[in-house]
Design a protein around this motif. Structure first.
Motif, PDB file in Angstrom:
ATOM      1  N   ALA A 141       5.709   7.589  -0.601  1.00  0.00           N
ATOM      2  CA  ALA A 141       6.057   8.967  -0.228  1.00  0.00           C
ATOM      3  C   ALA A 141       7.525   9.238  -0.526  1.00  0.00           C
ATOM      4  CB  ALA A 141       5.756   9.205   1.249  1.00  0.00           C
ATOM      5  N   ALA A 142       8.390   8.278  -0.194  1.00  0.00           N
ATOM      6  CA  ALA A 142       9.820   8.439  -0.468  1.00  0.00           C
ATOM      7  C   ALA A 142      10.073   8.467  -1.973  1.00  0.00           C
ATOM      8  CB  ALA A 142      10.606   7.304   0.181  1.00  0.00           C
ATOM      9  N   LYS A 143       9.355   7.627  -2.722  1.00  0.00           N
ATOM     10  CA  LYS A 143       9.522   7.633  -4.178  1.00  0.00           C
ATOM     11  C   LYS A 143       9.078   8.973  -4.765  1.00  0.00           C
ATOM     12  CE  LYS A 143       8.922   2.650  -5.035  1.00  0.00           C
ATOM     13  NZ  LYS A 143       8.060   1.628  -5.661  1.00  0.00           N
ATOM     14  N   ARG A 144       7.938   9.473  -4.324  1.00  0.00           N
ATOM     15  CA  ARG A 144       7.439  10.726  -4.863  1.00  0.00           C
ATOM     16  C   ARG A 144       8.398  11.887  -4.568  1.00  0.00           C
ATOM     17  NH1 ARG A 144       3.534  12.353  -2.266  1.00  0.00           N
ATOM     18  NH2 ARG A 144       2.956  10.637  -0.866  1.00  0.00           N
ATOM     19  N   ALA A 145       8.965  11.874  -3.360  1.00  0.00           N
ATOM     20  CA  ALA A 145       9.930  12.917  -3.027  1.00  0.00           C
ATOM     21  C   ALA A 145      11.183  12.806  -3.892  1.00  0.00           C
ATOM     22  CB  ALA A 145      10.298  12.827  -1.548  1.00  0.00           C
ATOM     23  N   GLY A 185       9.893  -2.298  -1.062  1.00  0.00           N
ATOM     24  CA  GLY A 185      11.169  -1.893  -0.468  1.00  0.00           C
ATOM     25  C   GLY A 185      11.335  -0.396  -0.276  1.00  0.00           C
ATOM     26  N   GLU A 186      10.350   0.395  -0.663  1.00  0.00           N
ATOM     27  CA  GLU A 186      10.421   1.849  -0.502  1.00  0.00           C
ATOM     28  C   GLU A 186       9.005   2.402  -0.506  1.00  0.00           C
ATOM     29  OE1 GLU A 186      12.604   5.768  -2.575  1.00  0.00           O
ATOM     30  OE2 GLU A 186      12.404   3.881  -3.677  1.00  0.00           O
ATOM     31  N   SER A 187       8.689   3.295   0.405  1.00  0.00           N
ATOM     32  CA  SER A 187       7.347   3.854   0.468  1.00  0.00           C
ATOM     33  C   SER A 187       7.075   4.740  -0.736  1.00  0.00           C
ATOM     34  CB  SER A 187       7.164   4.664   1.750  1.00  0.00           C
ATOM     35  OG  SER A 187       7.913   5.874   1.686  1.00  0.00           O
ATOM     36  N   ILE A 192       2.936   4.521 -13.097  1.00  0.00           N
ATOM     37  CA  ILE A 192       1.875   4.776 -12.122  1.00  0.00           C
ATOM     38  C   ILE A 192       1.940   3.720 -11.016  1.00  0.00           C
ATOM     39  CG2 ILE A 192      -0.616   4.935 -11.772  1.00  0.00           C
ATOM     40  CD1 ILE A 192       0.389   7.190 -13.534  1.00  0.00           C
ATOM     41  N   ALA A 193       2.014   2.450 -11.413  1.00  0.00           N
ATOM     42  CA  ALA A 193       2.037   1.357 -10.443  1.00  0.00           C
ATOM     43  C   ALA A 193       3.250   1.458  -9.532  1.00  0.00           C
ATOM     44  CB  ALA A 193       2.031   0.017 -11.172  1.00  0.00           C
ATOM     45  N   TRP A 194       4.419   1.718 -10.120  1.00  0.00           N
ATOM     46  CA  TRP A 194       5.651   1.762  -9.331  1.00  0.00           C
ATOM     47  C   TRP A 194       5.673   2.972  -8.388  1.00  0.00           C
ATOM     48  CZ3 TRP A 194       9.560   5.427  -9.065  1.00  0.00           C
ATOM     49  CH2 TRP A 194      10.701   5.041  -8.355  1.00  0.00           C
ATOM     50  N   LEU A 195       5.347   4.152  -8.895  1.00  0.00           N
ATOM     51  CA  LEU A 195       5.485   5.368  -8.112  1.00  0.00           C
ATOM     52  C   LEU A 195       4.571   5.376  -6.893  1.00  0.00           C
ATOM     53  CD1 LEU A 195       6.725   8.202  -7.833  1.00  0.00           C
ATOM     54  CD2 LEU A 195       4.839   9.058  -9.239  1.00  0.00           C
ATOM     55  N   PHE A 196       3.340   4.917  -7.066  1.00  0.00           N
ATOM     56  CA  PHE A 196       2.367   4.987  -5.972  1.00  0.00           C
ATOM     57  C   PHE A 196       2.267   3.674  -5.193  1.00  0.00           C
ATOM     58  CE2 PHE A 196       1.013   8.184  -9.088  1.00  0.00           C
ATOM     59  CZ  PHE A 196       0.962   9.308  -8.268  1.00  0.00           C
ATOM     60  N   ASN A 197       3.114   2.692  -5.538  1.00  0.00           N
ATOM     61  CA  ASN A 197       3.063   1.379  -4.886  1.00  0.00           C
ATOM     62  C   ASN A 197       1.643   0.814  -4.902  1.00  0.00           C
ATOM     63  OD1 ASN A 197       5.777   1.283  -4.396  1.00  0.00           O
ATOM     64  ND2 ASN A 197       5.647   1.848  -2.235  1.00  0.00           N
ATOM     65  N   GLU A 213      13.468  -5.837  -3.457  1.00  0.00           N
ATOM     66  CA  GLU A 213      12.943  -6.358  -4.717  1.00  0.00           C
ATOM     67  C   GLU A 213      13.818  -7.477  -5.267  1.00  0.00           C
ATOM     68  OE1 GLU A 213      10.727  -2.546  -6.757  1.00  0.00           O
ATOM     69  OE2 GLU A 213      12.910  -2.466  -6.550  1.00  0.00           O
ATOM     70  N   ILE A 214      15.126  -7.346  -5.143  1.00  0.00           N
ATOM     71  CA  ILE A 214      16.026  -8.388  -5.641  1.00  0.00           C
ATOM     72  C   ILE A 214      15.844  -9.672  -4.840  1.00  0.00           C
ATOM     73  CG2 ILE A 214      18.445  -9.056  -5.900  1.00  0.00           C
ATOM     74  CD1 ILE A 214      19.051  -6.097  -6.484  1.00  0.00           C
ATOM     75  N   GLU A 215      15.753  -9.554  -3.524  1.00  0.00           N
ATOM     76  CA  GLU A 215      15.545 -10.752  -2.710  1.00  0.00           C
ATOM     77  C   GLU A 215      14.180 -11.357  -3.013  1.00  0.00           C
ATOM     78  OE1 GLU A 215      16.089 -13.918  -0.288  1.00  0.00           O
ATOM     79  OE2 GLU A 215      17.569 -12.504  -1.075  1.00  0.00           O
TER      80      GLU A 215
END
Length: 601
Positions: free
Chosen positions: A178-182, A174-176, A204-209, A314-316
């Motif tokens: 790159a957007a998470k890292r920013a 649900g979010e790239s 690590i898993a979440w931040l870098f997808n 993620e919720i859906e």
């Protein structure tokens, strides 16, 4: 011969392995050694190569510790493992204590004793308490360069895992990245840091997808990352894990490097402020940063709360994963209510049946933890799993407790159902209904923004407390999105965290009752925190919970007369929703059975 940790683990491990460990301790001049359950990444579930506590003691639970002295040893576990630790460790070798008593035990260390610890395995927060306790006894805690247990384990130790690290598409996240890292980079800067050192595999898993397979039952990659405040990052991964698709997925702003380069990278941070979580990252990182001339900014992992607050995608995804999983579980419960009632299978056969139904979805990536199937007395062990020496057949007149879950690309599930084998007794019906009342209380609660799970815990326990009963585990834990089945920082428990429950957080709801030597009862579903709205006729906004898990409750175990009208209405509504959502995925006898199982009380 390499050792793996499953049903072969037994109390003889201590007798065989403690002498080997003590010999290595003596070589280093140590009078004692601390063995935590956690590994270098503070994981709850471990690769076989990191099961140090199991190797030394025989205990395979997910929470524990040991202190090994020259002439004695002690084992520490929490309330979930009171019975298991008795079965898996030798009382002639290990005194047994509560997990919260490690510091108190060290206060009794001999004056002048030198007790070693591996700084890679202890968080500085936990270590500080132990150091103070040892100091009060006149003893010293000493960091070791080489872990004597690893030396003693030797060539029999399994290899470190090297599962491929693969992209986790934005369709599921649900979010790239790159957007998470920013986003996380801005939080790092706001905390007054130049960079953040991340060591938790889930972050690590979440931040870098990305997802991996280094940690049992969890799609996690073991590694570390340095995230700059501008969103650029260095990701330290074993080259054997780096798939062809990974560099392109991560892009030019993420540099993949070998783990051996991490120490050098930390040494290059002289004069910089580095955010690091003292509860999740080991003391070794803090020591290295200090030696490098960097400033450690002690703060919670900046990914922890954003990871716990699930977005709409993620919720859906979790909703769909639970409906799919609910169909598999309903097929299983139909099997239990028909075939198993006649054939009376053993616990291993029960586990295999549930896992088979989940595999038949075609979407299962892995289990979210080893399936628990407790027949009769084994159901009274909250974290029991069927092993060779303890497997029982289900018996008429008793209860069967089954706790399991699946890892799907769109969500992680965890659900417990307790069912009657044959005709339940009045006592079993009463106890089940009291647990059900506790479950309903947590499912229907409303609470204002800023409320922690610790503040809600007593609400679930109230029906049991009123009857003079209780359970020795938390009421709810956080759950990841195709990540760990146990995820912080949110939880619902008597103890723990003041973290508020925020919209989008997923938690379990699992009160229970356990009668040692007889049977156990637990009812568990997952639920997500809903937006705060002002209830009709109210004045202040309130959060609530949306149910995610849908699988029928055993109506034979419900003493309807003990339920209030609103509680009875909840059960009927829950069953109606279960039938509406799960029913279309079933056919034949299973669909007919589900309609009967979900009939109004």
């Amino acid at each position: 011969m390499r050792q793996t940790f499953d049903e072969t683990t037994d109390p003889s491990f201590g007798a065989r392995h403690l002498p080997l460990l003590r010999a290595r301790m003596a070589e280093q001049g140590l009078d004692g050694f601390l063995i935590p359950h956690e590994d270098e990444h503070q994981n709850e579930y471990l690769p076989d190569a990191n099961e140090r506590l199991a190797w030394a003691t025989g205990f395979t639970g997910s929470a524990g510790a040991a202190v090994v002295m020259r002439d004695r040893a002690a084992m520490f576990t929490d309330g979930r493992y009171t019975v298991q630790v008795k079965a898996q460790t030798d009382p002639a070798l290990f005194e047994r204590f509560d997990l919260g008593d490690v510091a108190r035990y060290l206060e009794g260390a001999p004056q002048g004793a030198v007790i070693g610890y591996d700084p890679r395995l202890h968080s500085p927060d936990a270590l500080a308490q132990l150091q103070e306790a040892a100091s009060r006894a006149g003893a010293t805690l000493k960091p070791v360069e080489v872990n004597p247990l690893d030396q003693a384990w030797g060539e029999g130790r399994p290899a470190q895992p090297a599962a491929p690290v693969v992209p986790h598409p934005d369709d599921y996240s649900g979010e790239s990245h790159a957007a998470k890292r920013a986003r996380i980079g801005k939080a790092v800067a706001k905390a007054g840091a130049d960079a953040a050192l991340l060591t938790a595999p889930s972050s690590i898993a979440w931040l870098f997808n990305v997802r991996g397979g280094d940690v049992i039952r969890s799609p996690l990659p073991i590694g570390q990352a340095l995230l700059q405040a501008d969103g650029r990052a260095r990701l330290f991964l074993d080259s054997a894990k780096v798939t062809n698709a990974l560099p392109a997925w991560l892009g030019d702003e993420v540099q993949i490097e070998a783990p051996e380069r991490l120490a050098e990278a930390l040494d290059a941070l002289a004069g910089r402020r580095v955010m690091i979580d003292p509860a999740l990252s080991s003391a070794w990182y803090f020591d290295r940063l200090e030696q490098a001339g960097a400033t450690a900014v002690r703060a919670p992992d900046p990914c922890a709360v954003p990871r716990a607050v699930k977005n709409a995608v993620e919720i859906e995804g979790s909703r769909q994963a639970h409906i799919r999983d609910g169909a598999a579980l309903s097929r299983f419960l139909h099997w239990v209510d028909t075939t198993a009632q006649q054939t009376l299978p053993d616990e291993r056969e029960v586990v295999e049946a549930l896992e088979r139904f989940r595999e038949e979805t075609g979407a299962l990536k892995d289990l979210s933890f080893d399936t628990i199937a407790g027949a009769g007395p084994n159901g009274a062990l909250p974290h029991y799993k069927p092993v060779t020496r303890t497997i029982r057949r289900i018996e008429k007149g008793s209860l069967l407790l089954v706790d399991g879950g699946g890892q799907y690309l769109d969500g992680t599930t965890d659900v417990t159902r307790t069912v009657a084998v044959g005709e339940p007794s009045a006592d079993q019906r009463r106890m089940f209904t009291l647990v059900l009342k506790a479950h309903i209380a947590m499912a229907t609660i409303r609470f204002p923004p800023g409320t922690s799970g610790m503040a809600l815990d007593a609400i679930a326990r109230a029906p049991l407390w009123h009857a003079g009963l209780d359970y020795d585990h938390g009421t709810g834990h956080g759950v990841g999105s195709y990540l760990g089945v146990h995820e912080g920082p949110q939880r619902i428990a008597k103890w723990g965290t003041s973290q508020p429950l925020l919209e989008g957080m997923i938690l379990s709801n699992e009160p229970g009752y356990y009668r040692e030597g007889h049977w156990g009862i637990r009812i568990e579903t997952l639920q997500v925190v809903t937006p705060a709205v002002v209830p009709e006729g109210g004045e202040r906004p309130m959060h609530g919970f949306e149910q995610l898990t849908f699988a029928p409750l055993d109506r034979r175990l419900i003493e309807v007369g003990l339920l209030r009208p609103d509680e009875r209405a909840y059960v009927d509504a829950y069953h109606a929703e279960t039938l509406a959502k799960v029913g279309p995925l079933l056919d034949g006898e299973a669909k007919t059975w589900l309609a009967q199982a979900c009939a109004p009380l």
